[in-house]
Design an enzyme around this catalytic site. Sequence first.
Site, PDB file in Angstrom:
ATOM      1  N   GLU A 109     -58.121  -0.044 -56.292  1.00  0.00           N
ATOM      2  CA  GLU A 109     -57.622  -0.760 -55.127  1.00  0.00           C
ATOM      3  C   GLU A 109     -57.377   0.243 -53.988  1.00  0.00           C
ATOM      4  O   GLU A 109     -56.589   1.173 -54.137  1.00  0.00           O
ATOM      5  CB  GLU A 109     -56.323  -1.435 -55.562  1.00  0.00           C
ATOM      6  CG  GLU A 109     -55.472  -1.963 -54.497  1.00  0.00           C
ATOM      7  CD  GLU A 109     -54.042  -2.187 -55.043  1.00  0.00           C
ATOM      8  OE1 GLU A 109     -53.777  -1.984 -56.240  1.00  0.00           O
ATOM      9  OE2 GLU A 109     -53.207  -2.568 -54.220  1.00  0.00           O
ATOM     10  N   ASP A 124     -48.658  -6.367 -55.886  1.00  0.00           N
ATOM     11  CA  ASP A 124     -49.961  -6.469 -55.211  1.00  0.00           C
ATOM     12  C   ASP A 124     -51.081  -6.048 -56.156  1.00  0.00           C
ATOM     13  O   ASP A 124     -52.135  -6.683 -56.220  1.00  0.00           O
ATOM     14  CB  ASP A 124     -50.003  -5.552 -53.974  1.00  0.00           C
ATOM     15  CG  ASP A 124     -49.264  -6.184 -52.811  1.00  0.00           C
ATOM     16  OD1 ASP A 124     -48.963  -7.394 -52.912  1.00  0.00           O
ATOM     17  OD2 ASP A 124     -48.975  -5.462 -51.835  1.00  0.00           O
ATOM     18  N   ASP A 133     -52.492  -0.466 -58.630  1.00  0.00           N
ATOM     19  CA  ASP A 133     -51.107  -0.005 -58.573  1.00  0.00           C
ATOM     20  C   ASP A 133     -50.256  -0.818 -59.541  1.00  0.00           C
ATOM     21  O   ASP A 133     -50.528  -1.994 -59.773  1.00  0.00           O
ATOM     22  CB  ASP A 133     -50.531  -0.208 -57.163  1.00  0.00           C
ATOM     23  CG  ASP A 133     -51.069   0.830 -56.192  1.00  0.00           C
ATOM     24  OD1 ASP A 133     -51.563   1.877 -56.661  1.00  0.00           O
ATOM     25  OD2 ASP A 133     -51.017   0.586 -54.968  1.00  0.00           O
ATOM     26  N   ASP A 152     -47.706  -2.463 -59.232  1.00  0.00           N
ATOM     27  CA  ASP A 152     -46.750  -3.327 -58.522  1.00  0.00           C
ATOM     28  C   ASP A 152     -47.338  -4.724 -58.383  1.00  0.00           C
ATOM     29  O   ASP A 152     -48.429  -5.000 -58.878  1.00  0.00           O
ATOM     30  CB  ASP A 152     -46.405  -2.728 -57.146  1.00  0.00           C
ATOM     31  CG  ASP A 152     -47.648  -2.586 -56.273  1.00  0.00           C
ATOM     32  OD1 ASP A 152     -48.698  -3.188 -56.607  1.00  0.00           O
ATOM     33  OD2 ASP A 152     -47.583  -1.869 -55.264  1.00  0.00           O
TER      34      ASP A 152
END
Length: 645
Positions: free
Chosen positions: A430, A507, A503, A505
């Site tokens: 990403e 997102d 990541d 997280d």
Amino acid sequence: MAEVASYTGKDIQVLEGLEPVRRRPGMYIGGTGKPGLHHLLWEVVDNAVDEATNGFATGIEVVLHKDGSSITVSDNGRGIPVDKHPVKKISTLEVILTTLHAGGKFDSSNYITSGGLHGVGSSVVNALSEELVATVKRDGKEYQQRYACGIPKSRLKVTSRNARGTGTTIFFRPDADIFETVKFDADLIREQLEVKTYLNRNLKIVFKDEVSGKRDEFQHAGGISEFLDETVKQAETRRVHEDGFMLAQEKLEDGVRIEVALLWTEAPRETVRSYVNGIPTRDGGTHEQGFKDAVRSAVRSYMDTHELLPKKLDISADDIREGIFAIINLFMVDPQFQGQTKEKLNNPQARSHIAGALRLELEQWLINHPTTGDAIAARVIQAARARQASRAAIRAVRRKASISHRLNLPGKLADCSSTDPSECELFIVEGDSAGGSAKQGRDRKYQAVLPLRGKVLNAEQASLKKVADNKELSNVVQALGCGLGDHIDLNRLRYHKIILLMDADSDGHHIATLLLTFLYRYMKPLINEGFVYIAQPPLYRLDAGKETYWALDEGDKDRIVKSIKRKRSNARIELQRFKGLGEMMPKTLKATTLDPRHRRLLQVTIPKGEQAKTENVIRELMGRDASARYTFIMQHAAEVEMLDV
Ligand code: 0R9
């Protein structure tokens, strides 16, 4: 259905002892994970269901005990015979429970059995249970025998001389030394028991879950047409016609009973659930082939005679079945199953039986219901046109991907030098900055990196044309090189490990979910063949003295801190939280996430028997219908430890 004969001890076919079952349980129940554990229960329940389908029992009770790992199943049938077996000189009950492959003979003068493990029987359950208690009520007496790991603890005892009624009760506790888990899944049990009552319309099953205190009672007089209505309702898709078609045929001379319920909907896929003697046949087989033959020729013939076929439009069998929902319920003598999990029917005569019976009835039904027939024809034409448009879109993507295997690779791809797909890995990353770290930290020989920048489309809510036009997804398809949709060709796949590196997280999870949805819908063989993985980059770095630790998440971090403090209570711990992969030094990313010697990858799989559940989760979470998503989240919120929104 075949006639039911009464049993005598000599009818039992005796084969061998139970040691092989304990030595190689997987051979008998497919595995020792959760599905294998539940196989034990289905076996016992299926024996009780047999007694009911043959007209001797009216009710079954299943109790999941408070410990969650032991179960009692009872039926009010004739009770397993307890007379002395002429050869073995022990009770028939003991023969049934201690001899592999013992069971009533499967010939048409006996009963049609639901079969569970396809004949291997209750002895397998006994062999794999650390404790089993069989109780039989017959001829006014109650008998009981206890077993441990398949071995009788005592002879058969009379426990009462004035027992009321008749029936069989089996209590069993699966062996914790054999199974990876011995915790039963109450939701799964509830769902499967209800299916049994749809397939056997007069059957009543009570399920008591002592873990949650819930009690359910299942009985569905509407049988499989009610099952079909419920399945369509749950899928929340629009029907093309209100009333479904139903076939119910019993051919006594062939020992088969066929039931098929079907209807067409606007859903973009077909949903066929098939069962043979109450056993789900998830991998289809000859009966599903017969079903497909019949649907194709009945609908084609109707469209032909009513001149509903547009010129210059090719209509395939897949177009005809698009959106169809069907339940196939076949009862037959001596079904043969194929495949590793024995979930595919292999008897050739099942194909002709179903094709013959269904074709005539379905065509007649279409003729008698012309409004419905015309609506179905319109649905088929719509599917054929959409498929024609998709084919053009797929061809365009393939053309781009195939002009040259290497020349036409996406510009952002940092490819590896090896051309041997079996050793090559593609990291889909990403963002450009994480992509940069990954490019520097990778091993160029066999690791490639594809950074994604733009938004990844939700493939569940978009047409194939839109998916094909999406830059990020078409980059993925081009890099992989194997095409997509019906035209996927795994021989052309350029990497045998496709690793999603996002990541840690919300997102990152969102992008990984979108990519997985795309792969599931358009490149599912990659998942089925085990080529898709999720990388697990650390979220924290912990330094304590000279030692460095990496934690994947909060929980991991807390565990590591605890373990350091246990060793040295005054240890000073330095904590670093990574905001994203882009922040990580390439050598850190290499050491923790890229290097096969240190990284931990999660392989993406769809467990056997959970295909329908997976399909529902994707539809509910990723589909257009926000209310389904809301319901899903509300139902599962309690299972989530931390909701990152
Ligand atoms: C709780 C789970 N129930 C059972 O396992 C169960 C098996 C079973 C059964 C018969 C009746 N009820 C049963 N419940 C049965 C009885 C007779 C003939 N066939 C079947 C009879 O009385 O003549 N059996 C399943 C296999 C056998 N019995 C046997 F015959 F092989 F022993």
